[in-house]
Motif scaffolding. Sequence first.
Motif, PDB file in Angstrom:
ATOM      1  N   ARG A  47     -21.647 150.526  13.927  1.00  0.00           N
ATOM      2  CA  ARG A  47     -21.691 149.989  15.284  1.00  0.00           C
ATOM      3  C   ARG A  47     -22.400 150.964  16.223  1.00  0.00           C
ATOM      4  O   ARG A  47     -23.052 150.563  17.182  1.00  0.00           O
ATOM      5  N   GLU A  57     -16.691 155.924  14.780  1.00  0.00           N
ATOM      6  CA  GLU A  57     -16.718 154.468  14.738  1.00  0.00           C
ATOM      7  C   GLU A  57     -15.433 153.830  15.254  1.00  0.00           C
ATOM      8  O   GLU A  57     -15.441 152.704  15.759  1.00  0.00           O
ATOM      9  N   SER A  84     -11.956 149.579  12.642  1.00  0.00           N
ATOM     10  CA  SER A  84     -12.897 148.484  12.318  1.00  0.00           C
ATOM     11  C   SER A  84     -12.349 147.153  12.757  1.00  0.00           C
ATOM     12  O   SER A  84     -11.159 147.004  13.010  1.00  0.00           O
TER      13      SER A  84
END
Length: 440
Positions: free
Chosen positions: A382, A437, A440
């Motif tokens: 991302r 990140e 998720s």
Amino acid sequence: MEFLPHTEEDIRRALATIGVETVDDLFRDLPSALHLPNLNLPAGMDEDELLRHLRGLAARNQGDRPNFLGGGVRRHFIPSVTPHLAMQSAFVTAYTPYQPEVSQGLLQATFEYQTMMSELAGLPVSNASMYDGATAVAEAALLAVRATRRERVIVARGVHPETLEVVTTYLRPLGVEVTLLELDGLTSTIPEADEGIAGIIVQNPNYLGYLEPVADLAAVACEAGGLYIAVADPVSLGLLEPPGELGADVVVGEGQTLGNPVNFGGPGFGFMVVSEVLLRQMPGRLVGETVDSEGRRGYVLTLQAREQHIRRSKAKSNICTNHQLTALMAAVNLAALGPQGLREIAEQSVFAAHELADALESTGVRVRREARFFNEFVIETRTPPGELRRRLSELGLSAGVPVPRAYGISNGSLLAATELTTDKDIATLQGALAAIEGPS
């Protein structure tokens, strides 16, 4: 300069012949920002002050951090014997042996290098090396044009993008058409056998790290009457089948991974190995073994199809020398490792890369696995690739080569692993990516 051989009258006559008024007119095509820019250089230093300054700059290097960088240059183990032997004065100071009869040691070392590269590539004739992988590929393309008398070359998208730029720079001014062979996912499509092509150039493993269908692509080139030019990672040839045995006519590539440190991207060396029928189309120099008048073994410059030795119009290339020292380091390195040692390095690199991919997937990072990979692969995140690399660097990791937009991969980054990658390194990158990140 203290001495300039040209008088004011010489300069005036030269400018008049060219058709300009001043020397500055010769540089009008340069962007203004590059023409006589303000360099803002610091004041001069005495020797002691300069040495202190250079040591301070060197201390800023961060060479011992976990390293997952690839994309053309990788960090591999270099045995101590490699720099020790290669840096002997007889080799370090040596240039092109214009008097080969008194350069037997250098010629023998070069002959051994050629032999090793020939065995790795699976083809019989290697030259004494080239400047770098990119120009070696471009010279191979020119070789294909000469050998087939055709003027269209297919280059796979999986070839390193910088190499593709060099090939295009070489060929288009000569009127040679460059056709891109796009990817089908992560590997090359299989083109139609077009009798107008001089050759097909494919890198394996490709720039993204994935294994190409080499035998199928070589078969198409053969059916079309063109040459198959394999761009190879020499470390991978310790494990993969030699390209020459899969149908390649020419094997070229960058040799940095064979015994040369990363050094901020260079220097490396290019290699070129060809089939016997292409021997006289090969650029550069070739060292051969012979005997003297008394039957003693000796080495000679057997072939020099270069513009310094034959008529310029007959020369195969304007490349006039080679990266002798870095190629010699590769020869010493290969001799120190031996076939089994090189195979072990290749195997350990593959194992480390797949362990890394498994570890990253367990934290939710997307690893592209639609094709088999060697020791590099693509992840999608991302976080934009440039920002990802910067943040990883701030966390003490060298990792993440952004995948160019031309590959059609959103937020893709290349990661590489080698025999030097440890379980601790993998765990460190795993934790860093998870922190950057987020969930998720």
